[in-house]
Design a protein around this motif. Structure first.
Motif, PDB file in Angstrom:
ATOM      1  N   PHE A  34      26.868 -26.399   1.740  1.00 30.23           N
ATOM      2  CA  PHE A  34      25.652 -27.025   2.261  1.00 30.23           C
ATOM      3  C   PHE A  34      24.636 -25.951   2.664  1.00 30.23           C
ATOM      4  CE2 PHE A  34      27.879 -31.068   2.880  1.00 30.23           C
ATOM      5  CZ  PHE A  34      29.178 -30.677   3.122  1.00 30.23           C
ATOM      6  N   TYR A  36      21.592 -26.144   5.556  1.00 33.40           N
ATOM      7  CA  TYR A  36      20.904 -26.904   6.579  1.00 33.40           C
ATOM      8  C   TYR A  36      19.669 -26.113   7.001  1.00 33.40           C
ATOM      9  CZ  TYR A  36      24.791 -30.149   7.403  1.00 33.40           C
ATOM     10  OH  TYR A  36      25.745 -31.132   7.283  1.00 33.40           O
ATOM     11  N   LEU A  44      19.584 -29.659  13.399  1.00 28.63           N
ATOM     12  CA  LEU A  44      19.728 -29.269  12.000  1.00 28.63           C
ATOM     13  C   LEU A  44      19.573 -30.476  11.087  1.00 28.63           C
ATOM     14  CD1 LEU A  44      21.212 -26.931  13.556  1.00 28.63           C
ATOM     15  CD2 LEU A  44      22.530 -26.626  11.475  1.00 28.63           C
ATOM     16  N   LEU A  46      20.193 -31.639   6.994  1.00 34.92           N
ATOM     17  CA  LEU A  46      20.761 -31.254   5.714  1.00 34.92           C
ATOM     18  C   LEU A  46      19.642 -31.053   4.699  1.00 34.92           C
ATOM     19  CD1 LEU A  46      23.318 -30.839   3.995  1.00 34.92           C
ATOM     20  CD2 LEU A  46      23.146 -33.255   3.379  1.00 34.92           C
TER      21      LEU A  46
END
Lengths: 113, 115
Positions: A34, A36, A44, A46
């Protein structure tokens, strides 16, 4: 144990420049990866993700490709904007029942007009 | 569908007091994470909980810190006898553990200041 290493910041670029933020990982299994983003004073969000090798995650002009052979997930954008100024975190999560998300230390990005 | 809700957003405590931070996960999410972020630093994992169960607390300090996620109600991170070094932003995230989908959604954080 699992870990994520990303390039240290701050990174300062001019508007419309090309961006790369490097991220490499260490994992025992087959993690999901991921990116972020954290804007000032916020939590945060995504930005993008990839769940298997050779997958490319993309969002808002940002891209990252899951490279198993180099254990990397570098973030790229062809033309950055002032509004992209934020802290970017690379993260991984193993697909196990008791997994947790492991974050890199974050890279602060400053875009100059 | 409301996102992850944390409250309070800002909390000021004197040294020695208790701090209670609350996190309501997204609807349907059964897993909660707590992270701590010190100024100009990354996120440090603290604890990972499922309802009524602590899955991983390897990041929690051994003393003064505790966390719970009851069957009903929000997850609570509790810090007893706070010290100046506890000043930080505390973020909660929730996820839906379903067929390996571990994407986490974050709250806006609680900024704790110990004076």
């Amino acid at each position: 144990g699992d870990s994520v290493t990303q390039m240290e910041g701050p990174v300062t670029l001019s508007e419309e420049a090309f961006l790369t933020i490097n991220c490499t990982y260490t994992a025992t299994g087959y993690p999901s990866l991921f990116w972020y983003v954290q804007y000032p004073g916020e939590g945060l969000q995504l930005l993008l993700k990839a769940t298997k090798a050779d997958d490319k995650g993309s969002n808002k002009g940002f891209e990252a490709t899951y490279r198993k052979e180099t254990t990397s997930f570098h973030l790229e954008k062809g033309s950055v904007q002032v509004s992209d100024s934020a802290v970017y975190f690379c993260a991984l999560s193993e697909l196990r029942r008791d997994d947790k998300i492991i974050f890199g230390k974050g890279t602060r990005l400053h875009i100059l007009p | 569908n409301a996102g992850v809700m944390q409250n309070p957003r800002h909390l000021v405590r004197r040294r020695g007091q208790e701090a209670r931070l609350r996190c309501s996960p997204m609807k349907g999410h059964s897993h909660v994470y707590w992270y701590r972020q010190l100024p100009e630093e990354g996120l440090k994992f603290m604890v990972y909980l499922q309802k009524e169960n602590i899955i991983d607390e390897s990041g929690m300090p051994k003393e003064r810190f505790s966390a719970e996620f009851p069957k009903e109600g929000p997850s609570i991170l509790r810090i007893q006898q706070v010290v100046r070094g506890d000043s930080a932003a505390y973020f909660c995230a929730s996820s839906l553990q379903d067929r390996g989908q571990t994407e986490a959604f974050f709250g806006q954080g609680t900024r704790l200041t110990v004076v």
